[in-house]
Design a protein around this motif. Structure first.
Motif, PDB file in Angstrom:
ATOM      1  N   VAL A   1       9.874 -13.284  32.998  1.00 35.63           N
ATOM      2  CA  VAL A   1      11.018 -12.807  32.226  1.00 35.63           C
ATOM      3  C   VAL A   1      11.454 -13.907  31.247  1.00 35.63           C
ATOM      4  O   VAL A   1      11.865 -13.638  30.117  1.00 35.63           O
ATOM      5  CB  VAL A   1      12.170 -12.433  33.182  1.00 35.63           C
ATOM      6  CG1 VAL A   1      13.461 -12.201  32.432  1.00 35.63           C
ATOM      7  CG2 VAL A   1      11.786 -11.212  34.016  1.00 35.63           C
ATOM      8  N   ALA A   2      11.361 -15.133  31.702  1.00 30.65           N
ATOM      9  CA  ALA A   2      11.626 -16.308  30.870  1.00 30.65           C
ATOM     10  C   ALA A   2      10.706 -17.420  31.376  1.00 30.65           C
ATOM     11  O   ALA A   2      10.346 -17.419  32.563  1.00 30.65           O
ATOM     12  CB  ALA A   2      13.090 -16.737  30.991  1.00 30.65           C
ATOM     13  N   PRO A   3      10.313 -18.367  30.518  1.00 24.01           N
ATOM     14  CA  PRO A   3       9.465 -19.463  30.992  1.00 24.01           C
ATOM     15  C   PRO A   3      10.115 -20.169  32.185  1.00 24.01           C
ATOM     16  O   PRO A   3      11.317 -20.443  32.168  1.00 24.01           O
ATOM     17  CB  PRO A   3       9.368 -20.387  29.773  1.00 24.01           C
ATOM     18  CG  PRO A   3       9.598 -19.481  28.599  1.00 24.01           C
ATOM     19  CD  PRO A   3      10.596 -18.456  29.076  1.00 24.01           C
ATOM     20  N   GLY A   4       9.323 -20.427  33.220  1.00 21.04           N
ATOM     21  CA  GLY A   4       9.848 -21.045  34.432  1.00 21.04           C
ATOM     22  C   GLY A   4      10.136 -20.053  35.542  1.00 21.04           C
ATOM     23  O   GLY A   4      10.336 -20.450  36.696  1.00 21.04           O
ATOM     24  N   HIS A   5      10.171 -18.762  35.207  1.00 20.27           N
ATOM     25  CA  HIS A   5      10.358 -17.695  36.207  1.00 20.27           C
ATOM     26  C   HIS A   5       9.322 -17.896  37.309  1.00 20.27           C
ATOM     27  O   HIS A   5       8.128 -17.934  37.058  1.00 20.27           O
ATOM     28  CB  HIS A   5      10.171 -16.355  35.492  1.00 20.27           C
ATOM     29  CG  HIS A   5      10.201 -15.138  36.370  1.00 20.27           C
ATOM     30  ND1 HIS A   5      10.088 -13.873  35.848  1.00 20.27           N
ATOM     31  CD2 HIS A   5      10.312 -14.963  37.714  1.00 20.27           C
ATOM     32  CE1 HIS A   5      10.144 -12.968  36.818  1.00 20.27           C
ATOM     33  NE2 HIS A   5      10.268 -13.609  37.968  1.00 20.27           N
TER      34      HIS A   5
ATOM     35  N   ALA B   1      20.926 -22.916  31.949  1.00 23.57           N
ATOM     36  CA  ALA B   1      22.330 -23.084  32.331  1.00 23.57           C
ATOM     37  C   ALA B   1      22.678 -22.254  33.554  1.00 23.57           C
ATOM     38  O   ALA B   1      23.751 -22.408  34.138  1.00 23.57           O
ATOM     39  CB  ALA B   1      23.223 -22.682  31.162  1.00 23.57           C
ATOM     40  N   GLY B   2      21.757 -21.358  33.955  1.00 25.15           N
ATOM     41  CA  GLY B   2      22.006 -20.494  35.111  1.00 25.15           C
ATOM     42  C   GLY B   2      20.700 -20.013  35.688  1.00 25.15           C
ATOM     43  O   GLY B   2      19.615 -20.311  35.163  1.00 25.15           O
ATOM     44  N   LEU B   3      20.793 -19.267  36.780  1.00 22.20           N
ATOM     45  CA  LEU B   3      19.577 -18.807  37.463  1.00 22.20           C
ATOM     46  C   LEU B   3      19.898 -17.535  38.237  1.00 22.20           C
ATOM     47  O   LEU B   3      20.894 -17.477  38.955  1.00 22.20           O
ATOM     48  CB  LEU B   3      19.101 -19.884  38.447  1.00 22.20           C
ATOM     49  CG  LEU B   3      17.814 -19.577  39.200  1.00 22.20           C
ATOM     50  CD1 LEU B   3      16.624 -20.247  38.525  1.00 22.20           C
ATOM     51  CD2 LEU B   3      17.891 -20.056  40.647  1.00 22.20           C
ATOM     52  N   ASN B   4      19.072 -16.517  38.079  1.00 22.60           N
ATOM     53  CA  ASN B   4      19.194 -15.317  38.916  1.00 22.60           C
ATOM     54  C   ASN B   4      18.159 -15.362  40.032  1.00 22.60           C
ATOM     55  O   ASN B   4      17.012 -15.743  39.810  1.00 22.60           O
ATOM     56  CB  ASN B   4      18.965 -14.044  38.100  1.00 22.60           C
ATOM     57  CG  ASN B   4      20.113 -13.729  37.173  1.00 22.60           C
ATOM     58  OD1 ASN B   4      19.939 -13.723  35.960  1.00 22.60           O
ATOM     59  ND2 ASN B   4      21.281 -13.485  37.725  1.00 22.60           N
ATOM     60  N   VAL B   5      18.595 -14.974  41.233  1.00 15.16           N
ATOM     61  CA  VAL B   5      17.689 -14.765  42.364  1.00 15.16           C
ATOM     62  C   VAL B   5      17.608 -13.265  42.579  1.00 15.16           C
ATOM     63  O   VAL B   5      18.647 -12.607  42.728  1.00 15.16           O
ATOM     64  CB  VAL B   5      18.219 -15.435  43.643  1.00 15.16           C
ATOM     65  CG1 VAL B   5      17.290 -15.145  44.825  1.00 15.16           C
ATOM     66  CG2 VAL B   5      18.374 -16.937  43.437  1.00 15.16           C
TER      67      VAL B   5
ATOM     68  N   ASP C   1      20.716 -15.275  26.238  1.00 15.39           N
ATOM     69  CA  ASP C   1      19.277 -14.950  26.274  1.00 15.39           C
ATOM     70  C   ASP C   1      19.018 -13.443  26.205  1.00 15.39           C
ATOM     71  O   ASP C   1      17.869 -13.010  26.081  1.00 15.39           O
ATOM     72  CB  ASP C   1      18.574 -15.585  27.484  1.00 15.39           C
ATOM     73  CG  ASP C   1      19.103 -15.093  28.832  1.00 15.39           C
ATOM     74  OD1 ASP C   1      19.801 -14.076  28.875  1.00 15.39           O
ATOM     75  OD2 ASP C   1      18.804 -15.749  29.854  1.00 15.39           O
ATOM     76  N   GLY C   2      20.068 -12.658  26.307  1.00 18.60           N
ATOM     77  CA  GLY C   2      19.915 -11.221  26.101  1.00 18.60           C
ATOM     78  C   GLY C   2      19.413 -10.449  27.295  1.00 18.60           C
ATOM     79  O   GLY C   2      19.297  -9.224  27.233  1.00 18.60           O
ATOM     80  N   LEU C   3      19.094 -11.148  28.394  1.00 18.39           N
ATOM     81  CA  LEU C   3      18.619 -10.437  29.586  1.00 18.39           C
ATOM     82  C   LEU C   3      19.795  -9.699  30.214  1.00 18.39           C
ATOM     83  O   LEU C   3      20.818 -10.296  30.535  1.00 18.39           O
ATOM     84  CB  LEU C   3      18.023 -11.433  30.588  1.00 18.39           C
ATOM     85  CG  LEU C   3      17.527 -10.838  31.902  1.00 18.39           C
ATOM     86  CD1 LEU C   3      16.419  -9.822  31.651  1.00 18.39           C
ATOM     87  CD2 LEU C   3      17.018 -11.943  32.820  1.00 18.39           C
ATOM     88  N   ARG C   4      19.624  -8.380  30.354  1.00 14.99           N
ATOM     89  CA  ARG C   4      20.723  -7.573  30.876  1.00 14.99           C
ATOM     90  C   ARG C   4      20.493  -7.234  32.330  1.00 14.99           C
ATOM     91  O   ARG C   4      19.407  -6.836  32.720  1.00 14.99           O
ATOM     92  CB  ARG C   4      20.859  -6.269  30.075  1.00 14.99           C
ATOM     93  CG  ARG C   4      21.445  -6.502  28.685  1.00 14.99           C
ATOM     94  CD  ARG C   4      21.604  -5.189  27.956  1.00 14.99           C
ATOM     95  NE  ARG C   4      22.458  -4.259  28.690  1.00 14.99           N
ATOM     96  CZ  ARG C   4      23.784  -4.259  28.626  1.00 14.99           C
ATOM     97  NH1 ARG C   4      24.403  -5.128  27.873  1.00 14.99           N
ATOM     98  NH2 ARG C   4      24.475  -3.380  29.307  1.00 14.99           N
ATOM     99  N   LEU C   5      21.513  -7.393  33.138  1.00 16.29           N
ATOM    100  CA  LEU C   5      21.453  -6.940  34.519  1.00 16.29           C
ATOM    101  C   LEU C   5      21.997  -5.524  34.563  1.00 16.29           C
ATOM    102  O   LEU C   5      22.167  -4.866  33.540  1.00 16.29           O
ATOM    103  CB  LEU C   5      22.265  -7.884  35.413  1.00 16.29           C
ATOM    104  CG  LEU C   5      21.786  -9.345  35.380  1.00 16.29           C
ATOM    105  CD1 LEU C   5      22.694 -10.224  36.218  1.00 16.29           C
ATOM    106  CD2 LEU C   5      20.349  -9.451  35.847  1.00 16.29           C
ATOM    107  N   TRP C   6      22.286  -5.013  35.743  1.00 19.14           N
ATOM    108  CA  TRP C   6      22.826  -3.666  35.848  1.00 19.14           C
ATOM    109  C   TRP C   6      24.257  -3.631  35.316  1.00 19.14           C
ATOM    110  O   TRP C   6      24.925  -4.654  35.213  1.00 19.14           O
ATOM    111  CB  TRP C   6      22.812  -3.221  37.307  1.00 19.14           C
ATOM    112  CG  TRP C   6      23.508  -4.200  38.198  1.00 19.14           C
ATOM    113  CD1 TRP C   6      24.842  -4.305  38.407  1.00 19.14           C
ATOM    114  CD2 TRP C   6      22.892  -5.240  38.963  1.00 19.14           C
ATOM    115  NE1 TRP C   6      25.096  -5.343  39.260  1.00 19.14           N
ATOM    116  CE2 TRP C   6      23.926  -5.927  39.619  1.00 19.14           C
ATOM    117  CE3 TRP C   6      21.574  -5.638  39.160  1.00 19.14           C
ATOM    118  CZ2 TRP C   6      23.669  -7.021  40.470  1.00 19.14           C
ATOM    119  CZ3 TRP C   6      21.326  -6.720  40.003  1.00 19.14           C
ATOM    120  CH2 TRP C   6      22.364  -7.386  40.643  1.00 19.14           C
ATOM    121  N   SER C   7      24.706  -2.430  34.979  1.00 17.18           N
ATOM    122  CA  SER C   7      26.118  -2.283  34.605  1.00 17.18           C
ATOM    123  C   SER C   7      26.818  -1.484  35.701  1.00 17.18           C
ATOM    124  O   SER C   7      26.279  -0.500  36.198  1.00 17.18           O
ATOM    125  CB  SER C   7      26.240  -1.582  33.259  1.00 17.18           C
ATOM    126  OG  SER C   7      25.535  -0.372  33.273  1.00 17.18           O
ATOM    127  N   GLY C   8      27.995  -1.910  36.069  1.00 15.41           N
ATOM    128  CA  GLY C   8      28.713  -1.298  37.179  1.00 15.41           C
ATOM    129  C   GLY C   8      29.582  -0.134  36.741  1.00 15.41           C
ATOM    130  O   GLY C   8      29.995  -0.040  35.582  1.00 15.41           O
TER     131      GLY C   8
END
Ligand code: AMP
Ligand code: ZN
Length: 142
Positions: free
Chosen positions: A36-40, A81-85, A111-118
């Motif tokens: 999804v991004a370099p380093g994933h 600056a952040g990280l998703n698990v 970075d434009g990566l969208r997670l879910w919307s609640g």
């Protein structure tokens, strides 16, 4: 312990290559081949378990213990600056490889990566009913 037709078992056995970033006796972490991004990266138990629900507690503890140091190293290496698990469980949740794994996805501002919307519950009663249903599923005898 290993499934002959599982690609992550093959990586553990050295039958398929990987870009390894971390390894213990029980856990392996390597870069995702389609990031999804370099380093994933993916963190996996070396033993074959299908997903989170199939992980014995000891294996889950070992897997989760790796997330912080490997995640911090990915952030340092990428300047994130952040990280998703993320852990996908079953096909309905997007699981494609049926050997348990946690995604570590470095994140950058904007970075434009969208997670879910609640979406809120209809009302508090609906929310309380859902909480009760989950409690019941956890401890049906109570
Ligand atoms: P999931 O949807 O959670 O099952 O994700 C499986 C992930 O495994 C995907 O992000 C794939 O890009 C990744 N993947 C599949 N094969 C390989 C491989 N040989 N090496 C590294 N990553 C892989
Ligand atoms: Zn496997």
């Amino acid at each position: 312990m290993h499934q002959p037709d599982c690609i992550f078992c093959k990586i553990v056995k050295g039958e398929l290559p990987c870009a390894k970033v971390f390894e213990t006796d029980h856990v392996l972490a390597f870069l995702d081949i389609a990031p999804v991004a370099p380093g994933h990266a993916l963190v996996i138990p070396k033993a074959h378990h299908v997903n989170l629900f199939d992980l014995p507690e000891e294996a889950a503890v070992r897997l989760f213990a790796a997330l912080s140091p490997v995640g911090a190293a990915i952030m340092a290496a990428t300047g994130a600056a952040g990280l998703n698990v993320q852990i996908n469980n079953n096909a309905a949740a997007g699981q494609v490889v049926f050997h348990a794994h946690a995604h570590l996805i470095p994140r950058h501002e904007g970075d434009g990566l969208r997670l879910w919307s609640g979406h809120p519950y209809a009302d508090n009663a609906a929310m309380q009913a859902m909480a009760a249903a989950v409690r019941q599923a956890l401890a049906p005898s109570r």
